[in-house]
Design an enzyme around this catalytic site. Structure first.
Site, mmCIF file in Angstrom:
data_model
loop_
_atom_site.group_PDB
_atom_site.id
_atom_site.type_symbol
_atom_site.label_atom_id
_atom_site.label_comp_id
_atom_site.label_asym_id
_atom_site.label_seq_id
_atom_site.Cartn_x
_atom_site.Cartn_y
_atom_site.Cartn_z
ATOM 1 N N GLY A 233 0.913 -1.160 0.041
ATOM 2 C CA GLY A 233 0.111 0.145 0.050
ATOM 3 C C GLY A 233 0.905 1.351 -0.106
ATOM 4 O O GLY A 233 2.019 1.119 -0.603
ATOM 5 N N GLY A 257 7.672 -6.674 -6.848
ATOM 6 C CA GLY A 257 6.687 -7.826 -7.455
ATOM 7 C C GLY A 257 5.861 -7.090 -8.512
ATOM 8 O O GLY A 257 6.327 -6.089 -8.837
ATOM 9 N N GLY A 259 2.934 -5.949 -8.394
ATOM 10 C CA GLY A 259 2.236 -4.783 -7.970
ATOM 11 C C GLY A 259 3.155 -3.484 -7.892
ATOM 12 O O GLY A 259 3.084 -2.505 -8.463
ATOM 13 N N ASP A 288 6.753 -15.457 -5.849
ATOM 14 C CA ASP A 288 5.757 -15.892 -6.859
ATOM 15 C C ASP A 288 6.108 -16.250 -8.155
ATOM 16 O O ASP A 288 5.365 -16.997 -9.060
ATOM 17 C CB ASP A 288 4.536 -14.938 -6.883
ATOM 18 C CG ASP A 288 3.697 -14.954 -5.342
ATOM 19 O OD1 ASP A 288 4.022 -15.924 -4.494
ATOM 20 O OD2 ASP A 288 2.903 -14.114 -5.168
ATOM 21 N N GLY A 332 2.106 -18.531 -3.155
ATOM 22 C CA GLY A 332 1.768 -18.633 -4.676
ATOM 23 C C GLY A 332 0.324 -17.983 -4.500
ATOM 24 O O GLY A 332 -0.702 -18.651 -4.655
ATOM 25 N N MET A 466 8.601 -19.274 6.031
ATOM 26 C CA MET A 466 9.891 -19.492 6.270
ATOM 27 C C MET A 466 10.774 -19.541 5.035
ATOM 28 O O MET A 466 11.797 -19.537 4.836
ATOM 29 C CB MET A 466 10.015 -21.131 6.810
ATOM 30 C CG MET A 466 9.657 -20.992 8.143
ATOM 31 S SD MET A 466 9.618 -22.836 8.944
ATOM 32 C CE MET A 466 11.265 -22.966 8.655
HETATM 33 N N1 ATP Z 1 -1.796 -0.839 -9.935
HETATM 34 C C1 ATP Z 1 -0.928 -0.221 -8.935
HETATM 35 N N2 ATP Z 1 -0.551 1.069 -9.241
HETATM 36 C C2 ATP Z 1 0.282 1.635 -8.353
HETATM 37 N N3 ATP Z 1 0.853 0.876 -7.234
HETATM 38 C C3 ATP Z 1 0.514 -0.526 -7.134
HETATM 39 C C4 ATP Z 1 -0.421 -0.961 -7.822
HETATM 40 N N4 ATP Z 1 -0.278 -2.261 -7.518
HETATM 41 C C5 ATP Z 1 0.334 -2.150 -6.398
HETATM 42 N N5 ATP Z 1 0.943 -1.132 -6.118
HETATM 43 C C6 ATP Z 1 1.960 -0.776 -4.946
HETATM 44 O O1 ATP Z 1 3.191 -1.479 -5.411
HETATM 45 C C7 ATP Z 1 3.763 -2.052 -3.885
HETATM 46 C C8 ATP Z 1 3.968 -3.238 -3.918
HETATM 47 O O2 ATP Z 1 2.639 -4.115 -4.349
HETATM 48 P P1 ATP Z 1 2.278 -5.417 -3.755
HETATM 49 O O3 ATP Z 1 1.789 -5.365 -2.187
HETATM 50 O O4 ATP Z 1 1.015 -6.087 -4.629
HETATM 51 O O5 ATP Z 1 3.363 -6.329 -3.704
HETATM 52 P P2 ATP Z 1 4.429 -6.826 -5.154
HETATM 53 O O6 ATP Z 1 4.962 -5.733 -5.691
HETATM 54 O O7 ATP Z 1 3.134 -7.692 -6.002
HETATM 55 O O8 ATP Z 1 5.049 -7.887 -4.329
HETATM 56 P P3 ATP Z 1 4.778 -9.616 -3.998
HETATM 57 O O9 ATP Z 1 5.035 -10.498 -5.338
HETATM 58 O O10 ATP Z 1 5.880 -9.750 -3.022
HETATM 59 O O11 ATP Z 1 3.365 -9.365 -3.343
HETATM 60 C C9 ATP Z 1 2.622 -1.358 -2.865
HETATM 61 O O12 ATP Z 1 3.180 -0.313 -2.273
HETATM 62 C C10 ATP Z 1 1.467 -1.270 -3.592
HETATM 63 O O13 ATP Z 1 0.668 0.099 -3.236
HETATM 64 O O1 F6P Z 2 1.550 -11.617 4.383
HETATM 65 P P1 F6P Z 2 1.985 -10.888 3.318
HETATM 66 O O2 F6P Z 2 3.284 -10.418 3.572
HETATM 67 O O3 F6P Z 2 1.099 -10.029 2.871
HETATM 68 O O4 F6P Z 2 2.510 -11.738 1.882
HETATM 69 C C1 F6P Z 2 1.798 -12.582 1.546
HETATM 70 C C2 F6P Z 2 1.909 -12.706 0.079
HETATM 71 O O5 F6P Z 2 3.230 -12.558 -0.511
HETATM 72 C C3 F6P Z 2 3.848 -13.412 -1.346
HETATM 73 O O6 F6P Z 2 4.584 -14.016 -0.739
HETATM 74 C C4 F6P Z 2 4.183 -12.437 -2.711
HETATM 75 O O7 F6P Z 2 3.398 -12.104 -3.228
HETATM 76 C C5 F6P Z 2 2.440 -14.427 -1.821
HETATM 77 O O8 F6P Z 2 2.990 -15.433 -2.128
HETATM 78 C C6 F6P Z 2 1.565 -14.118 -0.495
HETATM 79 O O9 F6P Z 2 0.471 -14.537 -0.686
#
Ligand code: ATP
Ligand code: F6P
Length: 547
Positions: A233, A257, A259, A288, A332, A466
């Site tokens: 966020g 990742g 996002g 993932d 995942g 883990m």
């Molecule tokens: N569509 C989007 N536009 C702008 N920012 C985004 C969007 N989606 C996610 N983010 C921001 O990117 C950051 C990381 O997103 P997210 O929590 O989904 O993890 P991630 O990058 O997908 O990594 P992981 O694979 O570990 O979950 C957060 O700060 C989130 O607010």
């Molecule tokens: O509990 P958290 O930190 O939100 O992360 C859980 C998620 O993060 C990941 O490890 C990476 O996106 C996912 O596989 C899992 O759903």
């Protein structure tokens, strides 16, 4: 024209064109250059007429890219090219080593195997635009990552920021360390900042950036997690870009990742809209492995290795019981890459359940039928399930589908099961029901119902955090060091504005940030069914263990 089956006659010359070869009475001429679709990268020169690509070293002042250590806003101004400082680095002899510098015609093909006789021939060498959706064309290609002879950024005015976002994964600190060492040692950059706690760290008053240097990061590769910290966020585009301008960063390294990459794309667009000379580089990390195009994201391999330990334990437990089932739930969210790869590499798993393929419990072809048979044959079974699997099915069976998302969001945070029925985390990702606990309970109920007088045990292992809270393994550290240390940021140095850097086929390739948002659904099927496959397996259940 029919091609000669003797492929040894086809030689690809450095310009990418096969030399014509006369073999007996046939002439082979396979032109790569008019078949390859090269994906374009956004470059400084696309946006700023003043940016030049001359090959002479310029003496432009530090003001070219005004650093605002004084707190002033960064100006968008002209930028000209400079000779790469690696020229003067005593550890490299770029000019004497053929192929040291990457040129615009160095490409990494999207697929290394393809049948050129059955590919449509493209009218001319094609440059794919940002929005072209042709990543899977057999002859699609991306620019190769690596050092360039000419660069656009001046060392003295370079101010780099590195940020880690999203969930943890192994090797985050390794990525940061290698970026710092590369910037410092190879490019003599002295202004390198670590943004604390993800995107919100750019603008939050409580989170001061951490100035980084080689001494500070020297042993970071041995430590799990991210010392810069991370969060979900907190993505406020205008606040983030204002802060970037205000602090005068002109190179951003955004590690995260899918996002995070979506956020990086928005930052890139806003930077372009404001006409700023700031390069945005996305570096995909996630356990993932759900970032499109690339072979694997940083962190994935180590996570798979850790997951195998859980599977081994589940196997021991199952084998040591009468009618024992070892059940392992792995991370995942929307893809089953970890589950699948851990399954394939452990060779102990009877059944792997992933989100991409729906499954059911009862009836012909269901999980119960499969396990019944397996227990009769072998006395025990090992089951791996990815956390995102069967969510809809579970909701239907538990009546959760009648609770809508608003209801779920409004429930008290501590009521995990209700929140999971439709809740979202701070980044907007769905929070799931615990498929592992649910399966364990369904399996117990089934056995009591069908075989009330027979022994039966389910040992459920949930190694969730883990597998991602560990440091990178040896292979991942070497790979990160090799690929990131010399290759990465040279692209942004070269004036490329928004790109994603990722390993593919043991080399680094670069592509437009926008493309990083694609999920890798197809490659899951390839893993299951073999290269080139785009057919869904008919059943979720696949045995791959010898009895
Ligand atoms: N569509 C989007 N536009 C702008 N920012 C985004 C969007 N989606 C996610 N983010 C921001 O990117 C950051 C990381 O997103 P997210 O929590 O989904 O993890 P991630 O990058 O997908 O990594 P992981 O694979 O570990 O979950 C957060 O700060 C989130 O607010
Ligand atoms: O509990 P958290 O930190 O939100 O992360 C859980 C998620 O993060 C990941 O490890 C990476 O996106 C996912 O596989 C899992 O759903």
């Amino acid at each position: 024209m029919e091609a000669d089956p003797d492929y040894s006659h086809n030689q690809i010359n450095p310009t990418g064109t096969t030399e014509p070869k006369t073999t007996r009475n046939k002439l082979i001429y396979l032109s790569f250059s008019n078949r390859v679709k090269l994906h374009k990268l956004p470059h400084l020169t696309d946006y700023y007429a003043a940016a030049t690509t001359t090959t002479t070293t310029t003496t432009s002042s530090d003001d070219d890219l005004s650093s605002s250590s004084s707190g002033g806003f960064q100006r968008s101004s002209s930028s000209s090219s400079h000779t790469n400082p690696l020229e003067d680095n005593p550890f490299y002899q770029p000019s004497h080593s053929h192929g040291f510098y990457i040129t615009p015609s160095d490409v990494v093909l999207r697929h290394i195997v393809y049948d050129y006789q059955h590919q449509p021939s493209f009218a001319s060498a094609t440059s794919l635009d940002d929005d072209d959706d042709d990543d899977d064309a057999a002859a699609a290609a991306f620019h190769r990552g690596g050092p360039r002879r000419q660069i656009f950024f001046q060392v003295s005015s370079t101010k780099a920021a590195i940020v880690t976002c999203g969930g943890l994964c192994p090797g985050l600190n390794t990525v940061v360390r290698e970026l710092v060492l590369g910037l410092w040692d190879l490019y003599a950059v002295r202004q390198i900042f670590g943004i604390k706690a993800g995107y919100r760290g750019f603008y939050s008053k409580e989170l001061e950036p951490l100035q980084l240097n080689p001494k500070l990061v020297h042993n970071w590769h041995k430590i799990g997690g991210t010392i810069l910290q991370t969060s979900r966020g907190g993505f406020h585009l205008q606040n983030i870009v204002d802060a970037i301008q205000h602090r005068g960063y002109n190179q951003l390294y955004i590690v995260g990742g899918d996002g995070t990459m979506r956020g990086a794309v928005e930052i890139f667009h806003e930077i372009r809209r404001r006409k700023l000379n700031i390069a945005v580089t996305g570096i995909p990390k996630t356990v993932d492995n759900d970032v499109g195009i690339i072979d694997r994201s940083f962190g994935f391999q180590t996570a798979v290795e850790m997951a195998q330990q859980a599977i081994s334990a589940a196997h021991v437990e199952a084998e040591s019981a009468v009618n024992g089932i070892g059940l392992v739930k792995l991370m995942g969210r929307s893809t089953g890459h970890i589950a699948l790869h851990a399954t394939l590499s452990s060779r102990d798993v009877d059944c792997c359940i992933i989100p991409e393929i729906p499954f059911y419990l009862e009836g012909k072809g269901g999980l119960f039928e499969f396990l019944e048979k397996r227990l009769r044959e072998n006395g025990h079974a090992v089951l791996v399930v990815a956390e995102g699997a069967g969510q809809d099915y579970m909701r239907r069976r538990t009546g959760m589908d009648r609770i809508n998302e608003d209801d779920a969001q409004n429930q008290k945070q501590e009521d995990i099961s209700i929140r999971a029925a439709g809740g979202r985390d701070e980044s907007g990702n769905p929070v799931f029901l615990d498929v592992g606990q649910w399966l364990k309970s369904e399996l117990n109920k089934w056995w009591r119902r069908e075989h009330p007088n027979e022994l039966f045990t389910v040992k459920y292992i949930d190694p969730t955090y883990m597998i991602r809270a560990v440091p990178a393994n040896a292979k991942q550290i070497t790979c990160t060091a090799r690929l990131l240390r010399i290759q990465p940021f040279m692209e942004s140095w070269q004036g490329i504005l928004g790109l994603c850097l990722a390993p593919s086929m043991e080399t680094m390739h670069t592509f437009h940030l926008k493309r990083s948002q694609r999920l890798k659904m197809k490659s899951i099927l390839e893993t299951i069914n073999g290269p080139g496959s785009d057919q869904s397996p008919t059943s979720l259940i696949f045995r791959q263990r010898a009895s």
